[in-house]
Design a protein around this motif. Structure first.
Motif, short mmCIF file in Angstrom:
data_model
loop_
_atom_site.label_atom_id
_atom_site.label_comp_id
_atom_site.label_asym_id
_atom_site.label_seq_id
_atom_site.Cartn_x
_atom_site.Cartn_y
_atom_site.Cartn_z
N ARG A 150 41.99 -15.85 -45.16
CA ARG A 150 41.92 -16.48 -43.83
C ARG A 150 42.96 -15.87 -42.89
O ARG A 150 42.66 -15.59 -41.72
N SER A 151 44.17 -15.65 -43.38
CA SER A 151 45.22 -15.07 -42.55
C SER A 151 44.82 -13.68 -42.06
O SER A 151 45.00 -13.34 -40.89
N TRP A 152 44.28 -12.88 -42.96
CA TRP A 152 43.87 -11.53 -42.59
C TRP A 152 42.70 -11.55 -41.60
O TRP A 152 42.71 -10.85 -40.60
N ASP A 153 41.72 -12.38 -41.87
CA ASP A 153 40.51 -12.41 -41.06
C ASP A 153 40.73 -12.98 -39.66
O ASP A 153 40.10 -12.53 -38.70
N LEU A 154 41.58 -13.98 -39.55
CA LEU A 154 41.69 -14.72 -38.29
C LEU A 154 42.95 -14.38 -37.50
O LEU A 154 43.05 -14.75 -36.33
N GLY A 155 43.90 -13.70 -38.10
CA GLY A 155 45.13 -13.33 -37.41
C GLY A 155 44.96 -12.02 -36.66
O GLY A 155 44.71 -10.98 -37.28
N PRO A 156 45.08 -12.03 -35.33
CA PRO A 156 44.83 -10.82 -34.54
C PRO A 156 45.80 -9.69 -34.84
O PRO A 156 46.91 -9.91 -35.33
N PRO A 157 45.39 -8.45 -34.52
CA PRO A 157 46.30 -7.31 -34.68
C PRO A 157 47.44 -7.39 -33.66
O PRO A 157 47.36 -8.17 -32.71
N PRO A 158 48.48 -6.61 -33.89
CA PRO A 158 48.60 -5.55 -34.89
C PRO A 158 48.82 -6.09 -36.30
O PRO A 158 49.19 -7.26 -36.47
N LYS A 172 50.50 -7.10 -39.48
CA LYS A 172 51.87 -7.52 -39.78
C LYS A 172 51.89 -8.24 -41.12
O LYS A 172 50.89 -8.83 -41.53
N SER A 173 53.04 -8.18 -41.77
CA SER A 173 53.20 -8.82 -43.08
C SER A 173 54.27 -9.89 -42.98
O SER A 173 55.29 -9.73 -42.29
N TYR A 174 54.02 -11.01 -43.69
CA TYR A 174 54.92 -12.17 -43.67
C TYR A 174 55.25 -12.57 -45.11
O TYR A 174 54.55 -12.18 -46.05
N GLY A 216 54.41 -15.13 -54.83
CA GLY A 216 53.05 -14.78 -54.45
C GLY A 216 53.00 -13.50 -53.63
O GLY A 216 54.03 -12.92 -53.27
N PRO A 217 51.79 -13.05 -53.30
CA PRO A 217 51.65 -11.84 -52.50
C PRO A 217 52.03 -12.10 -51.05
O PRO A 217 52.00 -13.24 -50.58
N PRO A 218 52.42 -11.06 -50.33
CA PRO A 218 52.76 -11.24 -48.91
C PRO A 218 51.52 -11.65 -48.12
O PRO A 218 50.38 -11.40 -48.51
N VAL A 219 51.76 -12.32 -47.01
CA VAL A 219 50.68 -12.76 -46.12
C VAL A 219 50.52 -11.70 -45.03
O VAL A 219 51.48 -11.38 -44.32
N VAL A 220 49.32 -11.16 -44.92
CA VAL A 220 49.07 -10.06 -43.98
C VAL A 220 48.02 -10.51 -42.96
O VAL A 220 47.00 -11.11 -43.32
N ILE A 221 48.29 -10.23 -41.68
CA ILE A 221 47.33 -10.53 -40.62
C ILE A 221 46.91 -9.23 -39.94
O ILE A 221 47.52 -8.18 -40.15
N GLY A 222 45.85 -9.31 -39.14
CA GLY A 222 45.44 -8.14 -38.36
C GLY A 222 44.01 -7.71 -38.54
O GLY A 222 43.57 -6.71 -37.99
N GLY A 223 43.22 -8.48 -39.33
CA GLY A 223 41.86 -8.05 -39.64
C GLY A 223 40.78 -8.62 -38.76
O GLY A 223 39.59 -8.53 -39.08
N THR A 224 41.15 -9.21 -37.61
CA THR A 224 40.14 -9.87 -36.79
C THR A 224 39.05 -8.93 -36.30
O THR A 224 37.89 -9.31 -36.18
N GLY A 225 39.41 -7.69 -36.01
CA GLY A 225 38.40 -6.74 -35.56
C GLY A 225 37.34 -6.48 -36.59
O GLY A 225 36.15 -6.34 -36.27
N GLU A 279 37.52 -24.30 -52.88
CA GLU A 279 38.62 -24.83 -52.08
C GLU A 279 38.25 -24.80 -50.60
O GLU A 279 37.44 -23.96 -50.17
N PRO A 280 38.82 -25.70 -49.78
CA PRO A 280 38.48 -25.70 -48.36
C PRO A 280 38.96 -24.45 -47.63
O PRO A 280 38.37 -24.06 -46.62
N TYR A 281 40.02 -23.81 -48.10
CA TYR A 281 40.55 -22.62 -47.46
C TYR A 281 40.95 -21.59 -48.51
O TYR A 281 41.36 -21.93 -49.62
N ASP A 282 40.84 -20.32 -48.13
CA ASP A 282 41.42 -19.22 -48.88
C ASP A 282 42.55 -18.68 -48.00
O ASP A 282 42.31 -17.88 -47.09
N PRO A 283 43.77 -19.16 -48.19
CA PRO A 283 44.85 -18.88 -47.23
C PRO A 283 45.08 -17.40 -46.95
O PRO A 283 45.30 -17.02 -45.80
N LEU A 284 45.06 -16.56 -47.99
CA LEU A 284 45.35 -15.14 -47.79
C LEU A 284 44.25 -14.44 -47.01
O LEU A 284 44.52 -13.72 -46.05
#
Length: 210
Positions: free
Chosen positions: A95-103, A105-107, A114-123, A88-93
């Motif tokens: 991608r959200s974790w890898d590219l969404g800056p901290p802190p 957070k869950s959406y 589906g599973p919650p969308v979590v961001i904050g893994g850019t570091g 697939e062109p994207y792995d949404p979950l």
């Protein structure tokens, strides 16, 4: 009538899966290395986010323009695009974790149930690029450490800005295409206000919208 078809691949390209040393799921690294002998200082390197989607466009642009540098002002270089083990062109979950800056957070889920969308893994992704990806590519081909560039689009553009503010010496050129600066009430501006000073020459930042 077509009686026979074959799988198409882009000449001069390959991919390999690389898992972070600290643990976690592997990334799929899409790689394009010029067939020519590298220049004395080594090849420039372009690292890209959203590799499954962006890599084909980048390679097509390179191979059609680099043979005519006097007309295009484009030269040969190495492209390394960070993606995921998927067709697939994207792995949404991820991608959200890898590219969404901290802190962190869950959406709400992308889809009901589906599973919650979590961001904050850019570091963590930035550490992976710095400590594992670039050294791995440098084992495969001669690179010019002074000519490294990072490209990201949308959320990838936001990651590019985060990386620039946190580790400005890692790349010489930063391309943030339509970065989602507005994300979380433009929280990235806090990173910009506390940005690290770039060692040596000032980095080049290209911003675009649309």
């Amino acid at each position: 009538m077509i009686n026979h078809t074959s799988v198409y691949s882009m000449p001069g390209t390959c991919f390999f899966d690389l898992a972070p040393a600290a643990g976690g799921e592997p990334y799929r690294i899409f790689l394009s290395i010029p067939a020519q002998r590298p220049p004395a200082g080594g090849w420039p390197l372009l690292v890209m986010t959203d590799g499954n989607a962006t890599f084909p466009f980048a390679v097509a642009s390179l191979v059609t323009q680099a043979p005519y540098p006097t007309g295009t002002n484009v030269g040969w270089g190495v492209i390394a695009a960070i993606g995921y083990p998927s067709d697939e062109p994207y792995d949404p979950l991820r991608r959200s974790w890898d590219l969404g800056p901290p802190p962190v957070k869950s959406y709400p889920p992308f889809v009901e149930g589906g599973p919650p969308v979590v961001i904050g893994g850019t570091g963590k992704l930035l550490d992976f690029i710095d400590n594992e990806l670039i050294p791995r590519i440098a084992e495969m081909v001669i690179l010019d450490p002074m000519r490294r560039s990072l490209f990201g689009h949308s959320f990838g553009g936001l990651f590019t800005l985060y990386a620039l503010f946190e580790r400005p010496g890692l790349f010489a050129n930063w391309i943030a295409a339509s970065p989602t600066i507005y994300w979380e009430n433009s929280e990235i501006l806090k990173n910009e206000a506390q940005r690290q000073e770039a060692p040596g020459n000032a980095p080049f930042l290209h911003l675009s919208a649309g």
